[in-house]
Every structure is written in structure tokens, then in C-alpha cells.
Design a protein around this motif. Structure first.
Motif, PDB file in Angstrom:
ATOM      1  N   SER A 160      40.329  41.393  29.107  1.00 41.91           N
ATOM      2  CA  SER A 160      41.121  41.810  29.981  1.00 41.91           C
ATOM      3  C   SER A 160      41.717  43.283  29.604  1.00 41.91           C
ATOM      4  O   SER A 160      41.989  44.176  30.558  1.00 41.91           O
ATOM      5  CB  SER A 160      42.494  40.897  29.844  1.00 41.91           C
ATOM      6  N   SER A 168      39.162  45.628  30.869  1.00 38.90           N
ATOM      7  CA  SER A 168      39.139  45.931  32.513  1.00 38.90           C
ATOM      8  C   SER A 168      40.269  46.596  32.651  1.00 38.90           C
ATOM      9  O   SER A 168      40.178  47.387  33.726  1.00 38.90           O
ATOM     10  CB  SER A 168      38.969  44.493  33.194  1.00 38.90           C
ATOM     11  N   TRP A 208      44.019  46.164  38.871  1.00 38.19           N
ATOM     12  CA  TRP A 208      43.464  45.156  37.841  1.00 38.19           C
ATOM     13  C   TRP A 208      44.172  43.808  38.133  1.00 38.19           C
ATOM     14  O   TRP A 208      43.383  42.833  38.066  1.00 38.19           O
ATOM     15  CB  TRP A 208      44.137  45.739  36.454  1.00 38.19           C
ATOM     16  N   ARG A 209      45.287  43.810  38.601  1.00 42.57           N
ATOM     17  CA  ARG A 209      45.833  42.327  38.818  1.00 42.57           C
ATOM     18  C   ARG A 209      45.112  41.728  39.742  1.00 42.57           C
ATOM     19  O   ARG A 209      44.923  40.530  39.975  1.00 42.57           O
ATOM     20  CB  ARG A 209      47.355  42.599  38.793  1.00 42.57           C
ATOM     21  N   CYS A 236      42.193  42.405  41.086  1.00 46.77           N
ATOM     22  CA  CYS A 236      40.859  42.016  40.958  1.00 46.77           C
ATOM     23  C   CYS A 236      40.827  40.843  40.331  1.00 46.77           C
ATOM     24  O   CYS A 236      39.844  40.013  40.701  1.00 46.77           O
ATOM     25  CB  CYS A 236      40.451  43.202  39.711  1.00 46.77           C
ATOM     26  N   ALA A 237      41.731  40.234  39.459  1.00 43.05           N
ATOM     27  CA  ALA A 237      41.606  38.941  39.151  1.00 43.05           C
ATOM     28  C   ALA A 237      41.521  37.742  40.254  1.00 43.05           C
ATOM     29  O   ALA A 237      41.205  36.613  40.017  1.00 43.05           O
ATOM     30  CB  ALA A 237      42.920  38.438  38.147  1.00 43.05           C
ATOM     31  N   ASP A 273      50.458  37.818  43.987  1.00 42.41           N
ATOM     32  CA  ASP A 273      50.833  38.613  42.904  1.00 42.41           C
ATOM     33  C   ASP A 273      52.227  39.690  43.110  1.00 42.41           C
ATOM     34  O   ASP A 273      51.753  40.633  43.432  1.00 42.41           O
ATOM     35  CB  ASP A 273      49.785  39.165  42.370  1.00 42.41           C
TER      36      ASP A 273
END
Length: 152
Positions: free
Chosen positions: A5, A8, A64-65, A67-68, A124
Motif C-alpha cells: 500500500s 502504491s 490511490w484510494r 484505485c483500491a 470513499d
């Protein structure tokens, strides 16, 4: 946070902050921009680098968040689109000297940012909230770009 994490997140930060700094450094406003008639609400030039650096950090973390959530998910697709539009604006305006095309790009960027906030909110909220200052700044920049088109 796991090691993968963290890696990434660093990739997102390098891509976004590094990409933004590269675009900014290779597409400087220069004499052409200095010679334009500017509206009274034009901020001082020194304000742009720190504001954009902070925004790029927030953009990277939001990317980044989401993308999860998956590369095919709507929030991530909108995130990619806003980054493409964001990175396209400076070359179009400062290198090609096309304020009119720049206005079209920045308005599309603003719409994409708002859509990102709306679509990512249920999945999110932090990613959505990270885009709120970006939306405000791009709305302001859109007004500035529009005023530059009218005045020049």
C-alpha cells in the motif's frame, strides 16, 4: 499500512506531483502571459506553485484510494480523466497560447471533478472530500480563464 500500500501510494504521489511539476516546468507562462490583460482577481504568481503542490498531493491520495475500488470503477475512470484534462491545460494555454481551448478544457475538468466527488462519495468519502478544495480552486481558475478570454 502494508508495504505494498505504501509503495502504491508513493507511485501515485510521484505520478501526480511529479507529473504536475514537470508539466508546470515545461509550460511556463512566459512573456506572452505577462503581456495579457488580466482581471482584478488574478492571484499573485507566487501563489500557484504551493497551491498546486498541495492540490496534487490531495489528488494523488484520492486516486490511490479509489484505485483500491478497481481500475474499471467509475471513480477511478473519472480520476484518470481529470488528471488527463489537468495535465492538458498548461500546454494548451501557455505553449499553444489558446485561452479559448484552455477554457473548454478547464470547464470539462471542473465537471469531471464534480462528477468524481459525486460518484466516489458513497464508496470513499475521504477521496471525495480530498477533491473539494480542488473543485473550489478549479472553479476559481475557470473564472480567471474565462475573464482572460473576454479581456484578450
Amino acid at each position: 499500512m502494508s508495504r505494498s500500500s505504501l509503495v502504491s501510494l508513493l507511485v501515485f504521489l510521484v505520478l501526480v506531483v511529479g507529473g504536475g511539476l514537470f508539466i508546470g516546468a515545461t509550460n511556463l507562462p512566459g512573456e506572452w502571459y505577462a503581456g495579457l490583460v488580466k482581471p482584478s482577481f488574478t492571484p499573485p504568481n507566487w501563489l500557484f506553485p504551493p497551491v498546486w503542490t498541495l492540490l496534487y498531493i490531495a489528488i494523488a491520495v484520492a486516486g490511490w484510494r479509489v484505485c483500491a475500488l478497481g481500475l474499471a470503477a467509475a471513480p477511478f475512470r473519472l480520476w484518470v480523466l481529470q488528471l488527463v484534462l489537468n495535465f492538458a491545460w498548461s500546454p494548451v494555454v501557455f505553449t499553444l497560447h489558446r485561452l479559448d481551448f484552455g477554457l473548454g478544457i478547464i470547464l470539462a475538468l471542473l465537471i469531471t471533478i464534480v462528477l468524481f466527488i459525486r460518484v466516489s462519495w458513497p464508496a470513499d468519502r475521504l477521496a471525495a472530500l480530498l477533491f473539494l478544495p480542488y473543485a473550489v480552486w478549479v472553479a476559481y481558475a475557470s473564472a480567471l480563464n474565462g475573464a482572460l478570454v473576454v479581456l484578450n
